[in-house]
Design an enzyme around this catalytic site. Structure first.
Site, PDB file in Angstrom:
ATOM      1  N   GLY A  23       0.784  -1.210   0.000  1.00 18.82           N
ATOM      2  CA  GLY A  23       0.000   0.000   0.000  1.00 18.82           C
ATOM      3  C   GLY A  23       0.824   1.271   0.000  1.00 18.82           C
ATOM      4  N   GLY A  25       4.074   1.472  -1.422  1.00 20.70           N
ATOM      5  CA  GLY A  25       5.091   1.582  -2.450  1.00 20.70           C
ATOM      6  C   GLY A  25       5.539   0.260  -3.018  1.00 20.70           C
ATOM      7  CG  ASP A 139       2.654  -4.806   9.967  1.00 17.70           C
ATOM      8  OD1 ASP A 139       1.703  -5.499  10.388  1.00 17.70           O
ATOM      9  OD2 ASP A 139       2.858  -4.586   8.760  1.00 17.70           O
TER      10      ASP A 139
END
Length: 292
Positions: A23, A25, A139
């Site tokens: 999302g 790049g 993440d």
């Protein structure tokens, strides 16, 4: 100008081919003409231009690069350089030829307990190194864990934050939305609380659960639900570790040090000699690596 295979960045890096898209790049394989080596370059190219402030995107990219550049550890992708060309930021990183844990588990269905313990030990060594430097990943998920057969590498600090970033308040950025991957976000973060080391450890536990089960853990609201979940799992010797990491209450969750000790014990039981886990990035990979 759109990036293409002929583009030369910084009079040094020649783009070769895209390795992946997300999302925020594109990650390119590129060649560093100065040092005669291939590298990975992340081109920040937001996919939803109308919803994003360009300056905010650049600040996030700089935060990612600066966070990762603080870290030097065999279980963390190394950042080499940061460039700005064509109105975009480009982050130059170590190129790691590897499969992700997600792809590996999908291919095999699930990984054996001893493989998962070995992956977890080395992944946790990198995560604790990041935490010791004040960096939260935010993440951790199977798609961000790279497996080479000899190395386990945590990638993509794209939403990483520094705990002590002077631009943040005492509880983190006041307007930072909950970002991460569904199924791997700690319960307290879904409840609106800021990212912490404990939240990273929950995501680490969910990643190991995926490794042995082939699916992320379902949402569970209390400790009893976690125990019921683990009683039906295939985690074997990892059961107590995962119960401790997946505790909904961060105050009751296993610390990184306790998790490291448990993983070391599991590996020794499996006959794999592991060195003490060091936070300075040295001496972490043992000769007892499992070939995948």
């Amino acid at each position: 100008m759109r990036a293409d295979h002929a583009q030369l960045l910084g009079n040094r890096y020649r783009l070769i081919s895209p390795l992946g898209r997300g999302g925020m790049g594109v990650v390119w394989r590129a060649h560093d003409g100065r040092l005669a080596r291939d590298v990975a370059i992340k081109e920040l190219r937001p996919s939803r231009h109308g919803e994003l402030d360009v300056h905010a995107v650049r600040r996030r990219a700089l935060r990612e690069a600066r966070s990762a550049a603080r870290l030097s550890h065999p279980a963390i992708v190394t950042v080499h350089d940061l460039l700005e060309e064509d109105g975009r930021l480009w982050i130059v990183m170590e190129l790691v030829e590897a499969l992700t844990l997600q792809a590996t588990a999908w291919h095999l269905g699930r990984l054996p307990v001893h493989w998962t313990a070995w992956i977890g030990f080395h992944l946790l060594s990198g995560l604790r190194h990041a935490h010791a430097a004040g960096v939260l990943h935010r993440d951790i998920k199977p798609g961000n864990v790279l497996l080479t057969g000899e190395r386990v590498v945590l990638s993509d600090f794209g939403i990483a934050t520094l705990r002590r970033d002077p631009g943040q308040g005492p509880h983190g950025p006041a307007t930072m939305p909950v970002v991460g991957s569904p199924g791997y976000i700690a319960p307290e973060r879904l409840g609106g609380h800021p990212a912490t080391e404990a939240a990273d450890l929950w995501s680490f536990g969910a990643t190991l659960y995926f490794s042995v089960e082939g699916t992320p853990p379902p949402a569970s609201g209390d400790g009893a639900a976690v125990r019921n979940l683990m009683s039906a799992s295939r985690a074997g010797a990892l059961t107590r570790l995962l119960e401790g990491l997946l505790q909904p209450d961060p105050a009751r969750r296993l610390s990184g040090g306790d998790a490291a000790a448990m993983l070391s014990g599991i590996l020794r039981t499996e006959g794999v000699a592991v060195p003490p886990m060091r936070l300075d990035g040295g001496g972490l990979f043992s000769s007892g690596a499992f070939t995948m």
